[in-house]
Scaffold this active site. Structure first.
Site, short mmCIF file in Angstrom:
data_model
loop_
_atom_site.label_atom_id
_atom_site.label_comp_id
_atom_site.label_asym_id
_atom_site.label_seq_id
_atom_site.Cartn_x
_atom_site.Cartn_y
_atom_site.Cartn_z
N GLY A 6 0.88 -1.37 0.05
CA GLY A 6 0.08 -0.01 -0.19
C GLY A 6 0.86 1.26 0.14
O GLY A 6 0.43 2.42 0.46
N GLY A 63 -0.37 4.84 -0.85
CA GLY A 63 -1.47 5.16 -0.13
C GLY A 63 -1.28 6.39 0.94
O GLY A 63 0.06 6.78 1.12
N GLN A 64 -2.12 7.04 1.83
CA GLN A 64 -2.00 7.92 2.72
C GLN A 64 -1.08 7.50 3.92
O GLN A 64 -0.20 8.49 4.50
CB GLN A 64 -3.40 8.19 3.14
CG GLN A 64 -4.29 8.81 2.74
CD GLN A 64 -5.62 9.53 3.52
OE1 GLN A 64 -5.19 10.58 4.08
NE2 GLN A 64 -6.53 8.69 3.96
N ASN A 81 -10.88 -8.26 0.62
CA ASN A 81 -9.48 -8.40 0.92
C ASN A 81 -8.67 -9.74 1.29
O ASN A 81 -7.57 -9.86 1.16
CB ASN A 81 -9.47 -7.46 2.39
CG ASN A 81 -9.12 -5.97 2.20
OD1 ASN A 81 -8.29 -5.65 1.40
ND2 ASN A 81 -10.31 -5.23 2.44
N GLN A 104 -0.38 -12.43 -0.47
CA GLN A 104 0.63 -11.96 0.41
C GLN A 104 1.11 -13.10 1.21
O GLN A 104 2.42 -12.92 1.41
CB GLN A 104 0.37 -10.70 0.86
CG GLN A 104 0.11 -9.52 -0.40
CD GLN A 104 -0.03 -8.25 0.22
OE1 GLN A 104 -0.29 -8.01 1.50
NE2 GLN A 104 -0.67 -7.40 -0.57
N VAL A 147 -1.75 -4.17 9.01
CA VAL A 147 -2.49 -2.72 9.23
C VAL A 147 -3.83 -2.79 8.52
O VAL A 147 -4.84 -2.14 9.11
CB VAL A 147 -1.54 -1.55 9.13
CG1 VAL A 147 -2.24 -0.30 9.33
CG2 VAL A 147 -0.44 -1.78 9.74
N ASN A 202 -7.25 -2.74 6.85
CA ASN A 202 -8.61 -3.59 7.52
C ASN A 202 -9.31 -4.36 6.63
O ASN A 202 -9.22 -4.51 5.51
CB ASN A 202 -9.24 -2.27 7.93
CG ASN A 202 -8.98 -1.70 9.21
OD1 ASN A 202 -8.55 -2.54 10.27
ND2 ASN A 202 -8.96 -0.37 9.37
N ASP A 247 -5.29 2.03 18.81
CA ASP A 247 -6.27 2.35 19.62
C ASP A 247 -5.40 2.45 21.05
O ASP A 247 -6.07 3.17 21.82
CB ASP A 247 -6.97 0.85 19.70
CG ASP A 247 -7.31 0.80 18.06
OD1 ASP A 247 -8.47 1.27 17.69
OD2 ASP A 247 -6.69 -0.13 17.55
N HIS A 289 -9.55 -4.84 16.18
CA HIS A 289 -9.51 -3.43 15.70
C HIS A 289 -11.01 -2.99 15.22
O HIS A 289 -10.95 -2.87 13.88
CB HIS A 289 -8.29 -3.18 14.83
CG HIS A 289 -8.36 -1.82 14.07
ND1 HIS A 289 -7.92 -0.77 14.92
CD2 HIS A 289 -8.51 -1.45 12.95
CE1 HIS A 289 -8.10 0.44 14.34
NE2 HIS A 289 -8.42 0.14 13.10
#
Ligand code: NAI
Length: 328
Positions: free
Chosen positions: A11, A14-15, A105, A112, A129, A131, A159, A187
């Site tokens: 990822g 990504g952000q 997902n 992976q 990480v 989700n 969290d 989570h």
């Protein structure tokens, strides 16, 4: 000069990674004397974004960044990886239920997991990480049968940090003064932030707060729903910088150890501790030492705690049953 550590990150365009990669390359995760090689994975559509990311990483002239690979092939990304940060995931689209997200997902983490199993360093430390993180971690480890399940974890550290910060603000005490925080479970909104073992200078945090109403009506729901509150406040963008920071904290504790007389919360494969049956990736309080984690044992649980913990467990079992057909 130490030899470089290979860090695979998915990822990558990504952000979260826009914050994470620069901090890792600056030495925030493994130290200012540890050279690293970044092995970055994203989907083929991300190619133009990869070009920009690589230019920026180059322009930082990071002394510790001794190698940089970008790819859309997990077998290339995970080759000899010492650390694998699985951040990439399909985002939850509009009208998409959690079940649809799991289905979307599942295949990513199956692939992976297989790639890690085939090509990663046998001692690789994997943090999931993306989700739904706990169930994605479960899928990944199930598809890596040659690796020790203890090499896999899911991220609950954000969290945990959110819980620490709420208490620090409530009591006007430094975050570092708070010890033995716990976030149990998944989570998700069913997670159970638990203050009942937390201390400041050996004093129970619950005594210092002396406000059960605040704990039940403010602390617990604020931590549980913080992700959504941030998405609303950021006009649809999710927590990225704080997630990146939590990734760094999680890996630092796992690799270098938790501090004395304290622990952290990590999503790991359950072993039956605290009545949570074996075979789910569930967040427990753990201490870390020499690169290994151990569940803190012997904590007393009230009936209230047990009910909250069970609810999160049941959600994880439901998630697993949704994707079980993908695993068989
Ligand atoms: P983002 O949507 O900005 O980036 C996700 C990236 O993953 C994209 O670049 C996308 O192309 C990539 N990706 C999708 N499929 C992939 C695949 N098969 N292989 C490699 N890369 C792939 O999302 P953001 O904000 O960076 O968040 C990433 C994930 O982390 C999300 O699932 C988010 O829900 C989750 N998250 C988890 C937290 C936790 O505490 N566990 C906290 C915050 C976010």
């Amino acid at each position: 000069m130490k030899s470089p550590i290979r860090i695979s990150v998915t990822g990558a365009t990504g952000q979260i990674c826009y914050s994470l990669l620069f901090r890792i390359a600056a030495g925030d995760m493994l130290g200012k004397d540890q050279p690293i090689i970044l092995q970055l994975l994203d989907i083929p559509n991300a190619r133009p974004l990869f070009d920009g990311l690589v230019m920026e990483l180059q322009d930082c002239a990071f002394p510790l960044l001794t190698g940089l690979i970008t790819t859309d092939d997990p077998y290339t990304a995970f080759k000899d990886a010492d650390i694998a940060l699985l951040v990439g995931a399909r985002p939850r689209g509009e009208n998409m239920e959690r079940k649809d997200l799991l289905e979307a997902n599942g295949p990513i983490f199956i692939e992976q997991g297989k790639a890690l199993n085939a090509v990663a360093n046998r001692n690789v430390k994997v943090l999931v990480v993306g989700n739904p993180a706990n169930t994605n971690a479960y899928i990944t480890l199930k598809n890596s049968p040659d690796l020790n399940p203890k090499n896999f974890s899911a991220m609950l550290r954000l969290d945990h940090n959110r819980a620490l910060s709420q208490v620090a603000r409530k009591l006007s005490r430094p975050v570092t003064s708070i010890r033995k925080m716990i976030v149990w479970g998944n989570h998700s909104n069913t997670q159970y932030p638990d203050l009942s073992h937390s201390e400041i200078n050996n004093m129970p945090v619950t005594t210092l707060i002396d406000d059960d109403n605040w704990i039940a009506k403010s602390f617990v729901p604020t931590v549980q729903k913080r992700g959504m509150a941030i998405i609303e406040a950021r006009h649809g963008r999710s927590s990225a910088a704080s997630a990146a920071n939590a990734i760094i904290n999680h890996m630092q504790d796992w690799i270098f150890g938790t501090r004395e007389n304290d622990w952290t919360s990590m999503g790991i494969l359950s072993d039956g501790s605290y009545g949570i049956p074996e075979g789910v990736v569930y967040s427990f309080p753990v201490t870390c030492n020499n690169g290994h984690y151990q569940i803190v044992q012997g904590l007393e649980l009230s009936d209230f705690d047990k009910r909250k913990m069970q609810k999160s467990y049941e959600e994880l079992i439901t998630e697993q049953s949704t994707i079980m057909h993908l695993l068989t």
